[in-house]
Design a protein around this motif. Structure first.
Motif, PDB file in Angstrom:
ATOM      1  N   GLN A 167      14.740  40.605 -11.737  1.00 39.09           N
ATOM      2  CA  GLN A 167      14.848  39.665 -12.750  1.00 39.09           C
ATOM      3  C   GLN A 167      15.727  40.119 -14.149  1.00 39.09           C
ATOM      4  O   GLN A 167      15.370  41.026 -14.463  1.00 39.09           O
ATOM      5  CB  GLN A 167      13.576  38.984 -12.976  1.00 39.09           C
ATOM      6  N   THR A 194      13.391  41.808 -18.475  1.00 40.84           N
ATOM      7  CA  THR A 194      13.841  42.415 -17.154  1.00 40.84           C
ATOM      8  C   THR A 194      12.847  43.087 -16.519  1.00 40.84           C
ATOM      9  O   THR A 194      12.048  43.925 -16.826  1.00 40.84           O
ATOM     10  CB  THR A 194      14.840  43.317 -17.848  1.00 40.84           C
ATOM     11  N   SER A 228       8.437  45.922 -16.231  1.00 42.74           N
ATOM     12  CA  SER A 228       8.948  44.573 -16.978  1.00 42.74           C
ATOM     13  C   SER A 228       9.216  44.988 -18.325  1.00 42.74           C
ATOM     14  O   SER A 228       8.099  45.726 -18.898  1.00 42.74           O
ATOM     15  CB  SER A 228       7.783  43.515 -16.926  1.00 42.74           C
TER      16      SER A 228
END
Length: 430
Positions: free
Chosen positions: A99, A77, A67
Protein backbone atom coordinates in the motif's frame (compact mmCIF):
# COMPACT_ATOMS: atom_id res chain seq x y z
CA UNK A 1 13.83 5.92 21.03
CA UNK A 2 14.38 2.36 19.67
CA UNK A 3 12.05 -0.62 20.15
CA UNK A 4 13.48 -4.10 19.82
CA UNK A 5 11.20 -7.13 19.60
CA UNK A 6 12.76 -10.56 18.99
CA UNK A 7 11.07 -13.71 17.66
CA UNK A 8 12.62 -17.12 17.09
CA UNK A 9 11.25 -20.20 15.34
CA UNK A 10 9.66 -21.52 18.53
CA UNK A 11 7.88 -18.25 19.39
CA UNK A 12 6.52 -17.99 15.84
CA UNK A 13 4.91 -21.41 16.22
CA UNK A 14 2.55 -19.92 18.82
CA UNK A 15 0.79 -17.95 16.04
CA UNK A 16 -1.57 -20.55 14.58
CA UNK A 17 -4.85 -18.72 13.98
CA UNK A 18 -5.19 -17.84 10.34
CA UNK A 19 -5.41 -14.15 9.50
CA UNK A 20 -3.55 -10.90 10.09
CA UNK A 21 -2.38 -10.50 13.69
CA UNK A 22 -0.96 -7.30 15.22
CA UNK A 23 2.25 -7.93 17.17
CA UNK A 24 3.72 -4.42 17.52
CA UNK A 25 2.21 -0.92 17.46
CA UNK A 26 4.00 2.24 18.49
CA UNK A 27 2.68 5.78 18.15
CA UNK A 28 5.13 8.60 17.45
CA UNK A 29 3.78 11.41 19.61
CA UNK A 30 7.18 11.72 21.32
CA UNK A 31 8.64 13.01 18.04
CA UNK A 32 6.09 15.78 17.53
CA UNK A 33 6.41 19.43 18.48
CA UNK A 34 3.61 21.42 20.12
CA UNK A 35 2.19 22.69 16.82
CA UNK A 36 2.06 19.17 15.36
CA UNK A 37 0.40 17.77 18.49
CA UNK A 38 -2.26 20.46 18.32
CA UNK A 39 -3.14 19.77 14.69
CA UNK A 40 -3.22 16.01 15.39
CA UNK A 41 -5.59 16.55 18.31
CA UNK A 42 -7.92 18.30 15.89
CA UNK A 43 -7.35 15.63 13.19
CA UNK A 44 -6.70 12.23 14.85
CA UNK A 45 -6.24 10.56 11.45
CA UNK A 46 -2.89 12.38 11.17
CA UNK A 47 -1.45 10.51 14.16
CA UNK A 48 1.87 8.84 13.16
CA UNK A 49 2.42 5.18 13.98
CA UNK A 50 4.48 2.08 13.32
CA UNK A 51 2.94 -1.42 13.17
CA UNK A 52 4.02 -4.99 12.51
CA UNK A 53 1.52 -7.71 11.61
CA UNK A 54 2.10 -11.42 11.15
CA UNK A 55 0.00 -12.95 8.36
CA UNK A 56 -0.87 -16.54 9.29
CA UNK A 57 -1.86 -19.00 6.57
CA UNK A 58 -2.52 -22.70 7.09
CA UNK A 59 -1.59 -22.38 10.76
CA UNK A 60 1.86 -20.82 10.23
CA UNK A 61 3.34 -17.30 9.87
CA UNK A 62 4.05 -16.84 6.17
CA UNK A 63 4.28 -13.04 5.77
CA UNK A 64 5.28 -9.97 7.79
CA UNK A 65 3.51 -6.66 7.09
CA UNK A 66 5.32 -3.49 8.19
CA UNK A 67 3.18 -0.33 8.33
CA UNK A 68 4.66 3.17 8.76
CA UNK A 69 2.66 6.40 8.77
CA UNK A 70 4.00 9.93 9.28
CA UNK A 71 1.82 12.98 9.97
CA UNK A 72 2.23 14.08 6.34
CA UNK A 73 1.08 10.74 4.87
CA UNK A 74 -2.51 10.29 3.77
CA UNK A 75 -2.35 6.66 4.87
CA UNK A 76 0.27 4.19 6.06
CA UNK A 77 2.84 2.78 3.70
CA UNK A 78 2.73 -1.01 4.00
CA UNK A 79 5.47 -3.38 2.90
CA UNK A 80 5.27 -7.17 2.95
CA UNK A 81 8.07 -9.73 3.40
CA UNK A 82 7.63 -13.47 2.85
CA UNK A 83 8.76 -15.57 5.78
CA UNK A 84 10.00 -19.15 5.45
CA UNK A 85 11.58 -21.56 7.94
CA UNK A 86 14.38 -23.73 6.59
CA UNK A 87 16.58 -25.97 8.68
CA UNK A 88 15.11 -24.40 11.80
CA UNK A 89 16.16 -20.91 10.61
CA UNK A 90 14.00 -17.91 9.64
CA UNK A 91 14.49 -16.78 6.03
CA UNK A 92 12.98 -13.49 4.84
CA UNK A 93 12.10 -12.82 1.20
CA UNK A 94 12.17 -9.62 -0.90
CA UNK A 95 10.28 -6.55 0.29
CA UNK A 96 7.09 -5.77 -1.67
CA UNK A 97 4.91 -2.67 -1.62
CA UNK A 98 1.37 -3.52 -0.51
CA UNK A 99 0.00 0.00 0.00
CA UNK A 100 1.28 3.46 -0.94
CA UNK A 101 0.98 6.42 1.41
CA UNK A 102 -1.11 8.22 -1.22
CA UNK A 103 -4.86 7.76 -1.51
CA UNK A 104 -6.32 7.94 -4.99
CA UNK A 105 -9.45 10.07 -4.89
CA UNK A 106 -12.08 10.13 -7.59
CA UNK A 107 -12.67 13.85 -7.16
CA UNK A 108 -12.02 15.98 -10.23
CA UNK A 109 -10.65 19.51 -9.81
CA UNK A 110 -11.52 22.43 -12.07
CA UNK A 111 -8.65 24.88 -12.44
CA UNK A 112 -9.10 28.54 -13.43
CA UNK A 113 -8.21 29.61 -16.96
CA UNK A 114 -4.64 30.86 -17.53
CA UNK A 115 -4.02 34.61 -17.64
CA UNK A 116 -1.65 36.28 -20.12
CA UNK A 117 -1.29 40.06 -20.17
CA UNK A 118 1.05 42.23 -22.22
CA UNK A 119 2.78 41.74 -25.55
CA UNK A 120 5.55 39.28 -26.38
CA UNK A 121 8.73 39.91 -28.36
CA UNK A 122 7.21 37.87 -31.18
CA UNK A 123 4.76 40.73 -31.73
CA UNK A 124 7.40 43.47 -31.79
CA UNK A 125 9.40 44.32 -34.90
CA UNK A 126 12.67 46.21 -34.46
CA UNK A 127 12.69 49.34 -36.60
CA UNK A 128 15.97 50.27 -38.24
CA UNK A 129 17.51 53.47 -36.91
CA UNK A 130 17.43 56.54 -39.12
CA UNK A 131 20.79 57.45 -40.61
CA UNK A 132 22.53 60.63 -39.43
CA UNK A 133 22.76 63.57 -41.83
CA UNK A 134 25.52 63.13 -44.37
CA UNK A 135 28.61 65.14 -43.62
CA UNK A 136 32.17 65.29 -44.89
CA UNK A 137 34.33 63.33 -42.44
CA UNK A 138 37.55 64.86 -41.20
CA UNK A 139 40.44 62.81 -42.63
CA UNK A 140 44.12 63.45 -42.09
CA UNK A 141 46.63 62.57 -44.78
CA UNK A 142 49.41 62.05 -42.27
CA UNK A 143 47.72 60.34 -39.31
CA UNK A 144 45.73 57.42 -40.71
CA UNK A 145 43.05 55.84 -38.51
CA UNK A 146 41.50 52.57 -39.62
CA UNK A 147 38.69 50.56 -38.04
CA UNK A 148 40.25 47.31 -36.86
CA UNK A 149 37.34 45.17 -35.54
CA UNK A 150 33.58 45.13 -35.27
CA UNK A 151 32.12 47.19 -32.44
CA UNK A 152 31.48 45.07 -29.32
CA UNK A 153 28.39 46.19 -27.33
CA UNK A 154 28.10 45.57 -23.60
CA UNK A 155 26.13 46.63 -20.53
CA UNK A 156 26.96 47.38 -16.91
CA UNK A 157 26.64 44.44 -14.50
CA UNK A 158 24.03 46.08 -12.31
CA UNK A 159 21.44 48.83 -12.28
CA UNK A 160 22.68 52.35 -11.61
CA UNK A 161 19.65 53.40 -9.54
CA UNK A 162 18.35 51.88 -6.27
CA UNK A 163 14.93 51.22 -7.86
CA UNK A 164 16.54 48.86 -10.37
CA UNK A 165 16.15 51.23 -13.29
CA UNK A 166 18.98 52.65 -15.32
CA UNK A 167 22.27 51.17 -16.52
CA UNK A 168 25.16 51.93 -18.82
CA UNK A 169 25.24 50.74 -22.42
CA UNK A 170 28.88 50.39 -23.44
CA UNK A 171 30.46 50.14 -26.90
CA UNK A 172 34.05 49.01 -27.56
CA UNK A 173 35.73 50.12 -30.80
CA UNK A 174 39.24 49.19 -31.90
CA UNK A 175 41.41 51.25 -34.27
CA UNK A 176 44.72 50.93 -36.10
CA UNK A 177 46.62 54.25 -36.17
CA UNK A 178 49.55 54.97 -38.51
CA UNK A 179 51.90 57.96 -38.16
CA UNK A 180 53.14 58.88 -41.66
CA UNK A 181 55.02 61.97 -40.53
CA UNK A 182 58.74 62.27 -39.83
CA UNK A 183 58.10 63.43 -36.29
CA UNK A 184 56.52 62.10 -33.14
CA UNK A 185 52.87 63.02 -32.92
CA UNK A 186 50.54 63.29 -29.93
CA UNK A 187 46.81 62.61 -30.08
CA UNK A 188 45.84 64.55 -26.99
CA UNK A 189 42.17 63.67 -26.83
CA UNK A 190 39.61 61.20 -28.15
CA UNK A 191 35.89 61.94 -28.00
CA UNK A 192 32.96 59.76 -28.97
CA UNK A 193 29.27 60.41 -29.61
CA UNK A 194 26.26 58.32 -30.48
CA UNK A 195 23.56 59.29 -32.92
CA UNK A 196 20.79 59.35 -30.33
CA UNK A 197 17.38 58.54 -31.79
CA UNK A 198 15.77 59.45 -28.45
CA UNK A 199 16.33 63.10 -29.27
CA UNK A 200 13.72 64.95 -31.31
CA UNK A 201 14.98 65.22 -33.94
CA UNK A 202 17.74 62.57 -33.58
CA UNK A 203 21.13 64.15 -32.98
CA UNK A 204 24.72 63.41 -32.02
CA UNK A 205 25.13 63.17 -28.26
CA UNK A 206 28.39 62.92 -26.33
CA UNK A 207 29.18 59.74 -24.43
CA UNK A 208 31.70 59.17 -21.65
CA UNK A 209 34.91 58.13 -23.44
CA UNK A 210 37.98 56.15 -22.38
CA UNK A 211 40.97 54.99 -24.43
CA UNK A 212 43.03 51.87 -23.86
CA UNK A 213 44.07 48.58 -25.35
CA UNK A 214 42.25 45.46 -26.54
CA UNK A 215 43.78 42.35 -24.96
CA UNK A 216 41.29 39.74 -26.20
CA UNK A 217 37.63 38.97 -26.75
CA UNK A 218 35.77 41.47 -24.53
CA UNK A 219 39.04 41.92 -22.64
CA UNK A 220 40.32 45.49 -22.43
CA UNK A 221 42.54 47.70 -20.27
CA UNK A 222 41.70 51.39 -19.92
CA UNK A 223 43.56 54.61 -19.19
CA UNK A 224 41.29 56.17 -16.58
CA UNK A 225 43.15 59.49 -16.86
CA UNK A 226 42.74 59.60 -20.67
CA UNK A 227 46.24 61.06 -21.02
CA UNK A 228 46.42 60.73 -24.81
CA UNK A 229 48.27 58.68 -27.41
CA UNK A 230 51.93 59.12 -28.40
CA UNK A 231 52.75 58.11 -31.98
CA UNK A 232 56.44 57.65 -32.71
CA UNK A 233 57.98 58.55 -36.08
CA UNK A 234 56.75 56.18 -38.80
CA UNK A 235 54.89 54.10 -36.19
CA UNK A 236 52.94 51.58 -38.26
CA UNK A 237 51.58 49.33 -35.53
CA UNK A 238 49.69 51.42 -33.00
CA UNK A 239 46.33 50.03 -31.88
CA UNK A 240 43.89 51.95 -29.71
CA UNK A 241 40.61 50.82 -28.18
CA UNK A 242 37.86 53.35 -27.47
CA UNK A 243 35.14 52.82 -24.88
CA UNK A 244 31.90 54.79 -25.28
CA UNK A 245 29.43 54.79 -22.38
CA UNK A 246 25.81 55.89 -22.68
CA UNK A 247 23.63 56.35 -19.58
CA UNK A 248 20.14 54.87 -19.87
CA UNK A 249 18.85 56.42 -16.70
CA UNK A 250 15.22 55.30 -16.59
CA UNK A 251 15.31 52.01 -18.49
CA UNK A 252 14.38 48.91 -16.40
CA UNK A 253 17.31 46.55 -15.87
CA UNK A 254 17.27 42.76 -15.58
CA UNK A 255 20.68 41.36 -16.41
CA UNK A 256 23.85 42.22 -18.28
CA UNK A 257 23.64 41.57 -22.00
CA UNK A 258 26.15 42.13 -24.76
CA UNK A 259 23.90 44.18 -26.98
CA UNK A 260 22.55 47.69 -27.45
CA UNK A 261 19.23 48.38 -25.79
CA UNK A 262 16.41 48.89 -28.26
CA UNK A 263 15.83 52.50 -27.14
CA UNK A 264 19.11 53.36 -28.88
CA UNK A 265 17.91 51.81 -32.14
CA UNK A 266 19.62 49.30 -34.38
CA UNK A 267 22.21 49.82 -35.59
CA UNK A 268 23.74 52.24 -33.09
CA UNK A 269 26.01 54.72 -34.86
CA UNK A 270 29.05 55.99 -33.00
CA UNK A 271 31.27 58.86 -34.14
CA UNK A 272 34.85 58.79 -32.81
CA UNK A 273 36.91 61.98 -33.08
CA UNK A 274 40.68 62.33 -32.64
CA UNK A 275 42.33 65.66 -31.67
CA UNK A 276 45.94 66.87 -31.73
CA UNK A 277 47.75 68.65 -28.89
CA UNK A 278 46.26 71.96 -30.02
CA UNK A 279 42.71 70.51 -29.73
CA UNK A 280 42.30 70.50 -33.49
CA UNK A 281 40.28 67.64 -34.89
CA UNK A 282 42.50 65.55 -37.14
CA UNK A 283 40.25 62.58 -37.94
CA UNK A 284 36.69 61.40 -37.32
CA UNK A 285 35.10 58.08 -38.16
CA UNK A 286 31.61 56.62 -37.81
CA UNK A 287 31.31 52.99 -36.70
CA UNK A 288 28.16 50.91 -36.20
CA UNK A 289 27.03 48.42 -33.57
CA UNK A 290 24.41 46.03 -34.90
CA UNK A 291 22.55 43.65 -32.59
CA UNK A 292 22.21 39.95 -33.10
CA UNK A 293 18.75 38.50 -32.54
CA UNK A 294 17.73 38.64 -28.88
CA UNK A 295 18.36 35.24 -27.25
CA UNK A 296 15.10 34.26 -25.56
CA UNK A 297 14.12 31.01 -23.86
CA UNK A 298 11.46 28.99 -25.65
CA UNK A 299 9.83 25.70 -24.73
CA UNK A 300 11.98 23.88 -27.27
CA UNK A 301 15.23 25.57 -26.19
CA UNK A 302 14.55 24.78 -22.52
CA UNK A 303 13.76 21.16 -23.39
CA UNK A 304 17.02 20.97 -25.34
CA UNK A 305 18.90 22.48 -22.38
CA UNK A 306 17.61 19.76 -20.06
CA UNK A 307 18.63 16.66 -22.02
CA UNK A 308 16.02 16.99 -24.78
CA UNK A 309 13.27 15.86 -22.44
CA UNK A 310 9.63 16.68 -23.05
CA UNK A 311 8.33 19.28 -20.60
CA UNK A 312 5.06 18.78 -18.77
CA UNK A 313 4.41 22.52 -18.34
CA UNK A 314 5.84 25.77 -19.72
CA UNK A 315 4.92 29.36 -18.90
CA UNK A 316 6.72 32.52 -20.03
CA UNK A 317 6.30 36.29 -19.79
CA UNK A 318 8.29 38.97 -21.62
CA UNK A 319 9.68 42.22 -20.27
CA UNK A 320 9.84 44.41 -23.36
CA UNK A 321 11.50 47.28 -21.50
CA UNK A 322 14.22 45.23 -19.78
CA UNK A 323 14.64 42.94 -22.82
CA UNK A 324 14.19 39.78 -20.75
CA UNK A 325 11.95 36.72 -20.69
CA UNK A 326 10.90 34.97 -17.48
CA UNK A 327 9.83 31.34 -17.61
CA UNK A 328 8.89 28.31 -15.53
CA UNK A 329 9.15 24.75 -16.88
CA UNK A 330 8.25 21.43 -15.27
CA UNK A 331 9.73 18.05 -16.16
CA UNK A 332 9.17 14.62 -14.72
CA UNK A 333 12.41 13.15 -13.39
CA UNK A 334 13.84 10.37 -11.29
CA UNK A 335 16.63 10.18 -8.73
CA UNK A 336 17.70 6.96 -6.99
CA UNK A 337 14.54 5.28 -8.28
CA UNK A 338 12.35 7.99 -6.67
CA UNK A 339 10.20 9.95 -9.10
CA UNK A 340 9.94 13.70 -8.78
CA UNK A 341 8.71 16.90 -10.42
CA UNK A 342 11.58 19.13 -11.55
CA UNK A 343 10.78 22.86 -11.67
CA UNK A 344 13.17 25.06 -13.63
CA UNK A 345 13.29 28.80 -14.29
CA UNK A 346 15.76 31.26 -15.80
CA UNK A 347 17.32 31.85 -12.34
CA UNK A 348 19.03 28.51 -11.78
CA UNK A 349 19.46 28.97 -8.04
CA UNK A 350 15.65 29.04 -7.90
CA UNK A 351 15.13 25.58 -9.39
CA UNK A 352 13.29 23.05 -7.21
CA UNK A 353 12.52 19.33 -7.11
CA UNK A 354 9.35 17.99 -5.55
CA UNK A 355 9.13 14.37 -4.42
CA UNK A 356 5.97 12.75 -3.11
CA UNK A 357 7.19 13.42 0.44
CA UNK A 358 7.57 17.15 -0.35
CA UNK A 359 4.00 17.34 -1.62
CA UNK A 360 2.73 15.55 1.48
CA UNK A 361 4.58 18.02 3.70
CA UNK A 362 3.03 20.94 1.81
CA UNK A 363 -0.41 19.43 2.35
CA UNK A 364 0.31 19.00 6.06
CA UNK A 365 1.51 22.61 6.31
CA UNK A 366 -1.69 23.77 4.62
CA UNK A 367 -3.74 21.80 7.14
CA UNK A 368 -1.79 23.39 9.99
CA UNK A 369 -2.35 26.90 8.67
CA UNK A 370 -5.86 26.22 7.31
CA UNK A 371 -4.75 27.60 3.94
CA UNK A 372 -5.74 26.20 0.56
CA UNK A 373 -2.69 27.77 -1.13
CA UNK A 374 0.82 27.31 0.28
CA UNK A 375 3.77 29.27 -1.21
CA UNK A 376 6.54 27.15 -2.68
CA UNK A 377 10.02 27.75 -1.36
CA UNK A 378 11.19 27.98 -4.99
CA UNK A 379 10.80 29.45 -7.51
CA UNK A 380 10.32 32.64 -5.54
CA UNK A 381 12.45 35.61 -6.52
CA UNK A 382 12.35 39.26 -7.50
CA UNK A 383 14.28 40.85 -10.34
CA UNK A 384 16.15 44.15 -9.96
CA UNK A 385 13.40 46.33 -11.46
CA UNK A 386 10.18 44.73 -10.26
CA UNK A 387 10.14 41.41 -12.13
CA UNK A 388 9.00 38.43 -10.05
CA UNK A 389 8.35 34.69 -10.26
CA UNK A 390 6.27 32.95 -7.60
CA UNK A 391 4.79 29.50 -7.11
CA UNK A 392 2.12 27.97 -4.86
CA UNK A 393 0.78 24.51 -4.06
CA UNK A 394 -3.03 24.19 -4.19
CA UNK A 395 -4.25 21.85 -1.44
CA UNK A 396 -7.50 19.96 -0.89
CA UNK A 397 -7.73 20.16 2.91
CA UNK A 398 -10.37 17.45 3.06
CA UNK A 399 -8.31 14.91 1.18
CA UNK A 400 -4.99 16.28 2.46
CA UNK A 401 -3.46 16.32 -1.01
CA UNK A 402 -1.76 18.78 -3.39
CA UNK A 403 -3.80 18.71 -6.57
CA UNK A 404 -2.16 21.52 -8.54
CA UNK A 405 0.73 23.97 -8.67
CA UNK A 406 0.18 27.64 -9.51
CA UNK A 407 2.78 29.99 -11.00
CA UNK A 408 2.72 33.74 -11.58
CA UNK A 409 5.27 35.72 -13.62
CA UNK A 410 5.30 39.54 -13.50
CA UNK A 411 7.41 41.92 -15.59
CA UNK A 412 7.36 45.66 -16.33
CA UNK A 413 5.21 45.03 -19.40
CA UNK A 414 3.28 41.84 -18.72
CA UNK A 415 1.86 39.20 -16.40
CA UNK A 416 1.28 35.47 -16.84
CA UNK A 417 -0.50 33.06 -14.48
CA UNK A 418 -1.17 29.38 -15.04
CA UNK A 419 -1.74 26.04 -13.28
CA UNK A 420 -0.18 22.59 -13.47
CA UNK A 421 -2.42 19.69 -12.34
CA UNK A 422 -0.33 17.34 -10.20
CA UNK A 423 -0.41 13.76 -11.53
CA UNK A 424 -2.63 11.52 -9.39
CA UNK A 425 -1.66 8.10 -10.74
CA UNK A 426 -0.07 6.12 -7.94
CA UNK A 427 2.64 5.03 -10.36
CA UNK A 428 3.61 8.63 -11.07
CA UNK A 429 5.61 11.09 -8.97
CA UNK A 430 2.72 11.51 -6.54
Amino acid sequence: MIWLVLYDVESLSHFSNNGKQLVVRREGNSFLDDDDEKIIEENPSLNPFFEIHFVVKRGAVQEIHVSIKTPTDQQATIHSLDLNIKNNKIVLGEKRLVQSSTIEYEKEYTLPDPIKEGKSFDEIKQVESPAPPKEQPQISQFIVVEVQDQVQPDQSRQATNPNGRGFKNIFYSNFHIINKTDNDFIISKVESEIFDIRENPPAWKSGHTLIGNKNGYYHYSWDQRNTGIVLRTNDLNKYVAVRTEVDLNDVPYYEQQRRAHHVLGDPVRIRVRFFDKDSREITSLIVESKNEELALATRSSVEKKYENRKSEFFLDCDDLEAEARLYVAIFKGKHNESERLEIYCQEQNNNMWLYKSNLNKLAFEALQKKMEEIPLEKPNFKGPSGQSVKGWALVDLTNRSVYALKFELITNTGRALSYYPVPRDRKSVV
